[in-house]
Enzyme design. Structure first.
Site, PDB file in Angstrom:
ATOM      1  N   ASP A 100       0.802  -1.228   0.000  1.00  0.00           N
ATOM      2  CA  ASP A 100       0.000   0.000   0.000  1.00  0.00           C
ATOM      3  C   ASP A 100       0.831   1.273   0.000  1.00  0.00           C
ATOM      4  O   ASP A 100       1.964   1.303   0.461  1.00  0.00           O
ATOM      5  CB  ASP A 100      -0.964   0.016   1.186  1.00  0.00           C
ATOM      6  CG  ASP A 100      -0.265  -0.198   2.531  1.00  0.00           C
ATOM      7  OD1 ASP A 100       0.717  -0.959   2.579  1.00  0.00           O
ATOM      8  OD2 ASP A 100      -0.696   0.406   3.530  1.00  0.00           O
ATOM      9  N   GLU A 166      -0.810  -2.148   5.088  1.00  0.00           N
ATOM     10  CA  GLU A 166       0.082  -2.143   6.256  1.00  0.00           C
ATOM     11  C   GLU A 166      -0.026  -0.826   7.007  1.00  0.00           C
ATOM     12  O   GLU A 166       0.080  -0.765   8.224  1.00  0.00           O
ATOM     13  CB  GLU A 166       1.537  -2.374   5.816  1.00  0.00           C
ATOM     14  CG  GLU A 166       2.522  -2.485   6.989  1.00  0.00           C
ATOM     15  CD  GLU A 166       2.980  -1.160   7.556  1.00  0.00           C
ATOM     16  OE1 GLU A 166       3.204  -1.084   8.777  1.00  0.00           O
ATOM     17  OE2 GLU A 166       3.101  -0.175   6.804  1.00  0.00           O
TER      18      GLU A 166
END
Ligand code: ZN
Ligand code: ZN
Length: 431
Positions: A100, A166
């Site tokens: 991400d 995350e």
């Protein structure tokens, strides 16, 4: 005692055999080194926020299929997992990369800088791989490619895990990526014997690896404290109950508690309020005040103890003032603890990959990582890969999460070589 790799493996993948203590950061097979840069730049130009990594996941899955693997996709919700099975029996080693990006507007001015935009918690934002997860994805794609090329010589199995979110989910209350992948059965095909993860890091030079045994990264809790008083005129506080003063007292008392009641020598603690919201006007004492912050700890018992004391302080101060306090604490990631036995086995591999002088013992980091969710299920080892070019001072470089963060791409090769070396040594159960 350390054994060398079989000769055939060394031919298959020269980069894994960097046993020279002076191995240069960039000595990968040239075609793979170039692919790493290409993948990384493509990912960098197309960053996606947590749980929205659909393009990234599709690229990863396509790459893994091209290597002859059969990835499972859509785990939690955009995660990708594939198992690479060697020709001989052996352990099962998991490798994890996070995919991400962050709600950050890029300011690097690089030719492949991101211009992506998205909506994050109601605000229109720029999107950037400001934490370097584009590097992580490219590195794990490279490791998978190298391993796939030597399948016939491999012992055991390697599980490659590409994880969403995350940095946290886009909406509050949603679950972080690692936990969600675990909840959705990422290990259902078989629990690994160990898991490895890495993070690019501006605080180290390119070619350096940072590592430590035991607690490494903090547990991160998000706490929220609501103090309810009684609204009244600002000129007549005795007619009501001032929640702002009580909130301030509670916050200051938590800092005294940490300094006077907690043994921070054994296990440091940080408690920070990042928001203190209350009231609408200068001469009105409002009904309530809300403080929101983070708690960082390294030990589950210390964490529970601090939260219990925080709650006691909040209730005590509120009661003394005739107010009410309500504390809620949500854990976003437990502490990342490198399993001491695994760390003992992995350290020589890191040293072999980059040279013993280039492996530095990391100090404790107060940042957090949800890699810990995996490492709480199976023994984990997590290391840092330096991204500041030699000749530049890491202390003055833009760090992760900065809109100026521009990791040295030579670190891609270092990441691949290090992760690959540690994986091969674990598969061969080399000590
Ligand atoms: Zn980050
Ligand atoms: Zn990160």
């Amino acid at each position: 005692m350390r054994r060398s790799l079989p000769l055939s493996l060394c031919f298959a993948v020269a980069l894994a055999c960097g046993t020279s203590v002076h191995a240069a950061p960039g000595d990968l097979a040239p075609d793979l080194a170039q692919k790493l840069v290409d993948w990384r730049r493509d990912l960098h130009q197309h960053p996606e926020l947590g749980n929205q990594e659909t393009r990234t996941a599709a690229k990863v899955a396509e790459h893994l299929r091209g290597l002859g693997l059969e990835p499972r996709t859509g785990i939690g919700p955009t995660g990708v997992v594939a198992v690479l099975t060697g020709a001989r029996p052996g352990p099962r080693i998991a490798l994890r990369a996070d995919m991400d990006a962050l709600p950050v507007t890029e300011a690097t001015g690089l030719p492949f800088a991101s211009t992506a935009r998205a909506t994050y918690r109601g605000q229109e934002v720029g999107v950037m791989h400001a934490c370097g997860h584009d590097m992580h994805v490219a590195i794990l794609m490279g490791v998978a490619e190298a391993l796939a090329g030597m399948r016939e010589q491999l012992a055991g199995e390697v599980v490659v895990i590409f994880q969403p979110a995350e940095e946290g989910p886009p909406e509050p209350g949603e679950v972080f990526g690692a936990k969600r992948m675990l909840d959705e059965g990422v290990f259902d095909d078989g629990t690994p014997d160990a898991i490895l993860g890495l993070h690019v890091w501006a605080g180290l030079h390119t070619g350096q690896i940072g590592f430590r045994s035991g607690p490494s990264l903090a547990s991160a809790d998000e706490w929220s404290l609501t103090v309810t008083g009684q609204q009244t005129h600002g000129s007549r506080p005795w007619d009501g109950v001032d929640p702002i003063t009580v909130g301030a007292q509670i916050l200051l008392a938590t800092q005294s508690m940490l300094a006077r009641q907690i043994n921070i020598v054994d296990s440091p603690v940080v408690l920070t309020a990042g928001q203190f919201q209350s009231g609408v006007r200068f001469n009105i004492i409002p009904d309530d005040a809300r403080l929101v912050g983070t708690l960082r700890t390294y030990d589950a018992d210390v964490r529970e103890d601090v939260i219990a004391r925080f709650e006691r302080i909040a209730n005590g101060h509120a009661e003394a003032a005739g107010a009410k306090a309500e504390l809620s604490v949500v854990n976003n990631a437990p502490a990342t603890v490198n399993d001491p036995e695994l760390a003992r086995r992995v350290l020589p591999s890191l040293q072999a990959a980059v040279g013993a002088d280039n492996v530095v013992e990391m100090p404790l980091q107060t940042i957090a990582e949800d890699f810990s969710q995996f490492a709480n299920v199976v023994p984990g080892a997590y290391f840092f890969v330096g991204t500041t070019p030699r000749g530049q001072d890491p202390a003055t470089m833009p760090i992760n999460h900065s809109p100026h963060y521009a990791p040295d791409e030579a670190a891609l090769a270092v990441g691949v070589r290090t992760m690959l070396r540690a994986t091969l040594d674990l598969l061969e159960q080399r000590e």
